[in-house]
Write a protein that holds these residues in place. Structure first.
Motif, PDB file in Angstrom:
ATOM      1  N   ALA A  22       0.841  -1.198   0.000  1.00  0.00           N
ATOM      2  CA  ALA A  22       0.000   0.000   0.000  1.00  0.00           C
ATOM      3  C   ALA A  22       0.872   1.242   0.000  1.00  0.00           C
ATOM      4  O   ALA A  22       1.940   1.277   0.616  1.00  0.00           O
ATOM      5  CB  ALA A  22      -0.920   0.009   1.210  1.00  0.00           C
ATOM      6  N   GLU A  23       0.384   2.247  -0.668  1.00  0.00           N
ATOM      7  CA  GLU A  23       1.059   3.542  -0.717  1.00  0.00           C
ATOM      8  C   GLU A  23       0.166   4.567  -0.030  1.00  0.00           C
ATOM      9  O   GLU A  23      -1.013   4.711  -0.375  1.00  0.00           O
ATOM     10  CB  GLU A  23       1.317   3.939  -2.168  1.00  0.00           C
ATOM     11  CG  GLU A  23       2.213   5.137  -2.338  1.00  0.00           C
ATOM     12  CD  GLU A  23       2.594   5.365  -3.798  1.00  0.00           C
ATOM     13  OE1 GLU A  23       3.619   6.023  -4.038  1.00  0.00           O
ATOM     14  OE2 GLU A  23       1.863   4.888  -4.675  1.00  0.00           O
ATOM     15  N   TYR A  24       0.719   5.234   0.972  1.00  0.00           N
ATOM     16  CA  TYR A  24      -0.027   6.278   1.676  1.00  0.00           C
ATOM     17  C   TYR A  24       0.373   7.639   1.125  1.00  0.00           C
ATOM     18  O   TYR A  24       1.552   7.982   1.082  1.00  0.00           O
ATOM     19  CB  TYR A  24       0.267   6.233   3.174  1.00  0.00           C
ATOM     20  CG  TYR A  24      -0.623   5.293   3.939  1.00  0.00           C
ATOM     21  CD1 TYR A  24      -1.810   5.745   4.532  1.00  0.00           C
ATOM     22  CD2 TYR A  24      -0.291   3.949   4.076  1.00  0.00           C
ATOM     23  CE1 TYR A  24      -2.629   4.879   5.236  1.00  0.00           C
ATOM     24  CE2 TYR A  24      -1.113   3.080   4.777  1.00  0.00           C
ATOM     25  CZ  TYR A  24      -2.282   3.552   5.356  1.00  0.00           C
ATOM     26  OH  TYR A  24      -3.098   2.694   6.051  1.00  0.00           O
ATOM     27  N   GLN A  28      -4.143   8.882   2.838  1.00  0.00           N
ATOM     28  CA  GLN A  28      -5.025   8.045   2.031  1.00  0.00           C
ATOM     29  C   GLN A  28      -4.281   6.795   1.585  1.00  0.00           C
ATOM     30  O   GLN A  28      -3.223   6.887   0.963  1.00  0.00           O
ATOM     31  CB  GLN A  28      -5.521   8.819   0.803  1.00  0.00           C
ATOM     32  CG  GLN A  28      -6.455   8.034  -0.106  1.00  0.00           C
ATOM     33  CD  GLN A  28      -7.780   7.700   0.547  1.00  0.00           C
ATOM     34  OE1 GLN A  28      -8.337   8.524   1.268  1.00  0.00           O
ATOM     35  NE2 GLN A  28      -8.274   6.501   0.312  1.00  0.00           N
ATOM     36  N   ASN A  30      -3.650   3.627  -0.708  1.00  0.00           N
ATOM     37  CA  ASN A  30      -3.921   3.077  -2.033  1.00  0.00           C
ATOM     38  C   ASN A  30      -3.198   1.741  -2.153  1.00  0.00           C
ATOM     39  O   ASN A  30      -1.972   1.682  -2.078  1.00  0.00           O
ATOM     40  CB  ASN A  30      -3.438   4.029  -3.135  1.00  0.00           C
ATOM     41  CG  ASN A  30      -4.101   5.388  -3.051  1.00  0.00           C
ATOM     42  OD1 ASN A  30      -5.315   5.497  -2.980  1.00  0.00           O
ATOM     43  ND2 ASN A  30      -3.291   6.450  -3.040  1.00  0.00           N
ATOM     44  N   ILE A  32      -1.604  -1.172  -4.075  1.00  0.00           N
ATOM     45  CA  ILE A  32      -1.047  -1.274  -5.430  1.00  0.00           C
ATOM     46  C   ILE A  32      -0.545  -2.679  -5.749  1.00  0.00           C
ATOM     47  O   ILE A  32      -0.150  -2.944  -6.889  1.00  0.00           O
ATOM     48  CB  ILE A  32       0.101  -0.256  -5.621  1.00  0.00           C
ATOM     49  CG1 ILE A  32       1.239  -0.531  -4.636  1.00  0.00           C
ATOM     50  CG2 ILE A  32      -0.406   1.166  -5.476  1.00  0.00           C
ATOM     51  CD1 ILE A  32       2.452   0.362  -4.849  1.00  0.00           C
ATOM     52  N   HIS A 353     -11.875  -2.172   0.295  1.00  0.00           N
ATOM     53  CA  HIS A 353     -10.868  -1.821  -0.692  1.00  0.00           C
ATOM     54  C   HIS A 353     -11.139  -2.587  -1.985  1.00  0.00           C
ATOM     55  O   HIS A 353     -11.373  -3.796  -1.957  1.00  0.00           O
ATOM     56  CB  HIS A 353      -9.459  -2.143  -0.184  1.00  0.00           C
ATOM     57  CG  HIS A 353      -9.094  -1.386   1.058  1.00  0.00           C
ATOM     58  ND1 HIS A 353      -8.686  -0.075   1.034  1.00  0.00           N
ATOM     59  CD2 HIS A 353      -9.091  -1.757   2.363  1.00  0.00           C
ATOM     60  CE1 HIS A 353      -8.432   0.334   2.265  1.00  0.00           C
ATOM     61  NE2 HIS A 353      -8.681  -0.674   3.085  1.00  0.00           N
TER      62      HIS A 353
END
Length: 443
Positions: A22-24, A28, A30, A32, A353
């Motif tokens: 996940a990329e914050y 937020q 996201n 990936i 998600h």
């Protein structure tokens, strides 16, 4: 607010190993990249074969790398609740520097003072979770750094677990070529992630039904108060179907997924399906009701054991009721069966998600979310347990694909949607009755 950056969660389960990247960005999350590989070397949530577990981790990581387009090097891994112990702790020090301004070193020192205790040789401290600090008698301070004071005190919670479990998890992750950023206690991450502020405050029980074990965790006053582990889970339902119907384990798993229902009252004896029976040349027809009764018997046993443990501490009187999670909890009829047995409001938590709307991913997502929310004060206190120096960045670094902290690959899970029962508000006046319900639970 969660820090900006990249996080990788690793959940080593009995039936599968899951990896989520996940990329914050500005709080937020996201997602990936996702990896999901069949577990080997895990039994009832415990590592029994390091080599096979390492291979399963590597397969899941490779899938996530292919999807995310980065090379994974660092992970946050979940620890099971087996034999977990939770204790309150307090510590006090004198602020020694001339200016009397509280520094990072003072926070580490007061955490070290709180950890002075005897621990059996077979157990190990996992981490300390600061609750609040007191500066010269002023209580309820969350971050004392920069304040002026002579005496600094800490109130926290310390978690200990079996050395064998902690060592084996660490060994498997490192043998897979990965570095551990954070070892997260799975039920702590789960309750902190999926419960609302009100549910954490007034008290709620989370029951996670995994493949090899079922874990119950009680959160009250925003603290993990109690954990219970039953060494039975969804795999035992499948084994029962296999044994009773005299069919292979794989066939039994397919029957559970395609035709299973945990609540016999919703099924019919007129609806039948063919079953390949060992020793029979032709399939044998089995009706829905019979299959449902097999499933119900095992889940009822699991729930009754959990109810007995929860009744001992009167946890079922807390207003938040029960939240179910885990892959086996998504079986139709489980919520209705649990509600009938526990006699309280029960709901199923499903991750929101895209592509991961399945309770099987709840644990790994909660590991990500919990880790991303950990603050600087926690890292300083934790360094008193690990003995490792902690570097605190004023502004969290933002990572891009060109400068990854995880050098990153995929699995595209089938998206499933589940209907969550409506959450009811606690009755007026009942909160006062239970507000201090567990205040003395460790005394």
């Amino acid at each position: 607010m969660a820090k900006t950056g990249m996080y990788v969660g690793l959940d080593i389960g009995t039936t599968s190993v899951k990896v989520v990247v996940a990329e914050y960005v500005e709080g937020q999350m996201n997602i990936i990249g996702v990896g999901n590989a069949k577990s080997e070397g895990i039994d009832r949530g415990i590592v029994i074969d390091i080599d096979k577990t390492v291979q399963a981790i590597q397969r899941a990581v490779t899938q996530a790398e292919e999807k995310a387009g980065i090379q994974i090097r660092n992970v946050c891994v979940g620890l099971p609740a087996n034999l977990l112990e939770v204790e309150n702790c307090q510590g006090m020090i004198a602020v020694n520097n001339e200016s009397k301004e509280i520094t990072d070193e003072d926070v580490r020192n007061v955490a070290s003072a709180a950890l002075v205790r005897s621990i059996p040789p077979e157990r190990q401290m996992i981490t300390i979770l600061p609750q609040d600090f007191t500066v010269d008698g002023f209580e309820g301070i969350k971050d004392p750094r920069g304040m002026i004071g002579v005496r600094l005190e800490i109130n926290g919670v310390v978690f200990t677990g079996p050395k064998t479990i902690i060592h084996n998890v660490r060994k498997c992750v490192e043998e897979a070529g990965l570095f551990i950023d954070e070892m997260v206690i799975a039920p702590l991450a789960l309750t902190s992630s999926i419960l609302s502020d009100g549910e954490q405050d007034f008290g709620t029980t989370v029951i996670d039904i995994g493949g090899g074990q079922t874990t119950a965790a009680v959160m009250h006053n925003k603290q993990l108060k109690f954990t219970y582990v039953d060494q039975e889970g969804g795999e035992y339902v499948t084994k029962d179907i296999s044994t009773v119907l005299n069919t292979s384990f794989n066939n039994a798993e397919a029957l559970k997924i395609n035709y299973g229902d945990a609540y016999p009252d919703r099924t019919s004896t007129s609806e039948e399906f063919p079953v390949d029976v060992i020793g029979q040349s032709e399939p044998v027809n089995v009706d829905e009701r019979y299959l449902s009764e097999i499933i119900e018997a095992r889940l009822e046993q699991i729930f009754m054991k959990a109810k007995e443990a929860l009744d001992d501490i009167e946890a079922l009187e807390l207003p938040g009721g029960i939240v179910l999670s885990g892959g086996a909890a998504s079986l139709p009829g489980v919520v209705e069966l649990a509600q009938e047995i526990f006699g309280v409001n029960v709901k199923l938590h499903v991750p929101n998600h895209m592509g991961l709307r399945n309770p099987v991913f709840t644990n790994v997502i909660s590991i990500l979310e919990y880790t991303a929310e950990l603050g600087d004060v926690y890292q300083l206190a934790k360094s008193a347990v690990t003995g490792e120096p902690t570097q605190i960045q004023e502004t969290p670094q933002s990572y891009t694909r060109e400068q990854p902290i995880y050098e990153q690959t995929s699995y595209e899970p089938e998206e499933q949607n589940y209907q969550e029962p409506e959450e009811t508000e606690p009755k007026e006046g009942f909160g006062d009755k239970v507000k201090n319900f567990f205040s003395n639970i460790f005394e």
